[in-house]
Design an enzyme around this catalytic site. Sequence first.
Site, PDB file in Angstrom:
ATOM      1  N   ASP A  44      84.469 -15.903 -59.410  1.00 22.21           N
ATOM      2  CA  ASP A  44      85.363 -16.309 -60.484  1.00 22.21           C
ATOM      3  C   ASP A  44      85.343 -17.829 -60.496  1.00 22.21           C
ATOM      4  OD1 ASP A  44      87.447 -17.090 -62.125  1.00 22.21           O
ATOM      5  OD2 ASP A  44      88.946 -15.776 -61.215  1.00 22.21           O
ATOM      6  N   VAL A  45      84.737 -18.424 -61.506  1.00 18.65           N
ATOM      7  CA  VAL A  45      84.495 -19.865 -61.487  1.00 18.65           C
ATOM      8  C   VAL A  45      85.775 -20.687 -61.537  1.00 18.65           C
ATOM      9  CG1 VAL A  45      82.186 -19.637 -62.488  1.00 18.65           C
ATOM     10  CG2 VAL A  45      84.163 -20.013 -64.003  1.00 18.65           C
ATOM     11  N   TYR A  69      88.629 -23.953 -76.835  1.00 18.43           N
ATOM     12  CA  TYR A  69      87.184 -23.808 -76.655  1.00 18.43           C
ATOM     13  C   TYR A  69      86.475 -25.102 -77.029  1.00 18.43           C
ATOM     14  CZ  TYR A  69      82.512 -21.727 -76.874  1.00 18.43           C
ATOM     15  OH  TYR A  69      81.186 -21.440 -76.662  1.00 18.43           O
ATOM     16  N   THR A 118      74.980 -11.777 -78.259  1.00 14.85           N
ATOM     17  CA  THR A 118      75.377 -11.380 -76.909  1.00 14.85           C
ATOM     18  C   THR A 118      76.537 -10.396 -77.006  1.00 14.85           C
ATOM     19  OG1 THR A 118      77.075 -13.094 -76.646  1.00 14.85           O
ATOM     20  CG2 THR A 118      74.801 -13.697 -76.081  1.00 14.85           C
ATOM     21  N   THR A 121      79.630 -12.215 -78.532  1.00 18.40           N
ATOM     22  CA  THR A 121      79.698 -12.384 -79.982  1.00 18.40           C
ATOM     23  C   THR A 121      79.771 -11.034 -80.703  1.00 18.40           C
ATOM     24  OG1 THR A 121      77.268 -12.542 -80.097  1.00 18.40           O
ATOM     25  CG2 THR A 121      78.494 -14.600 -79.948  1.00 18.40           C
TER      26      THR A 121
END
Length: 239
Positions: free
Chosen positions: A54-55, A146, A181, A184
Site C-alpha cells: 500500500d503505497v 487528482y 484499463t 477507466t
Amino acid sequence: MRLDGKVVLVTGASRGIGLGIVERFHEEGAIVYAGSTSNPSGVYPDGVTGITLDVADEAQWKTAIKQIVEARGRIDCLVNNAGIAVYDGVADGSTENWRKVIGVNQDGVFFGMREVIPHMQKEKSGSIINISSIWGKAAVAGAHAYHASKGALVMMTKNAAITYVKEGIRVNSVHPGFIDTPLTQAQDPAINEFVIGMTPMGRAGTPREIANGCLYLASDEASFVTGAELVIDGGYLAQ
C-alpha cells in the site's frame, strides 16, 4: 534484453498500466517485483515476484524495499505507478477524498523515492519513473485532488532529478492520455467519451504503449535523459 538483470519495483502492478509495465519489463529480462494492495496470485508472468504494498503506508514501503535489497543486493529502477482518481470539484470535495487521493498519488511517490534513493546512491546508478498524467499538465472540470497530485509529480520529479543527477540517478515522469484499463472502464462512460473525443488519434491508448515508453526510460538507452516529461497521449496535449 534491454533490461537484462535489472532489479525493478513497479507499484499498482496488479492491473492496467502497472501490469502492462510488469509484463513488458519481464520480457526484456528485468527481475521484476510487482507491488499492489491485493497482490493477486496467477496474474503475473512466471518469475515475477508479487509483494503486498500500500503505497500510502510508510511502513509497507520500508518492508518492501528491505525485502528486495536483501534478496537482490540492490534496486535499479522504481516505477511509481499506483494511483487513484476521485471526481470531486473544490466546492463539493470532501477532506476524506482529498487526503485519500493525495496519500496515494503524491505521498506514495515521496515515500517510494525516499526509500530507494539511498540504495541507488550506493550503486551510483538508478532510474525512477513517476507516472503522472495529461491531467497533471492540463485541466478538466472536477477531479481537483487528482489534478493537484499529478501536477505535483511534475515538480517532485524535476527536483529529484536535479538533486541526485551527480550520483547517477535519473528521474523522469510519464504522462499518459486516456488508456483503456479497468480503472477507466469502471468510470462514467460520458467521461471516457469526452476524453477520447478530444484525443486527435480518436482512440484510447493501451497499457503496453505506456509500458514501451517506461521501458526506454528504465533502460541504458535513456542514459542522458533526466527531469523529462514523456507525454504518451495520442496528441491530446498538442492542441
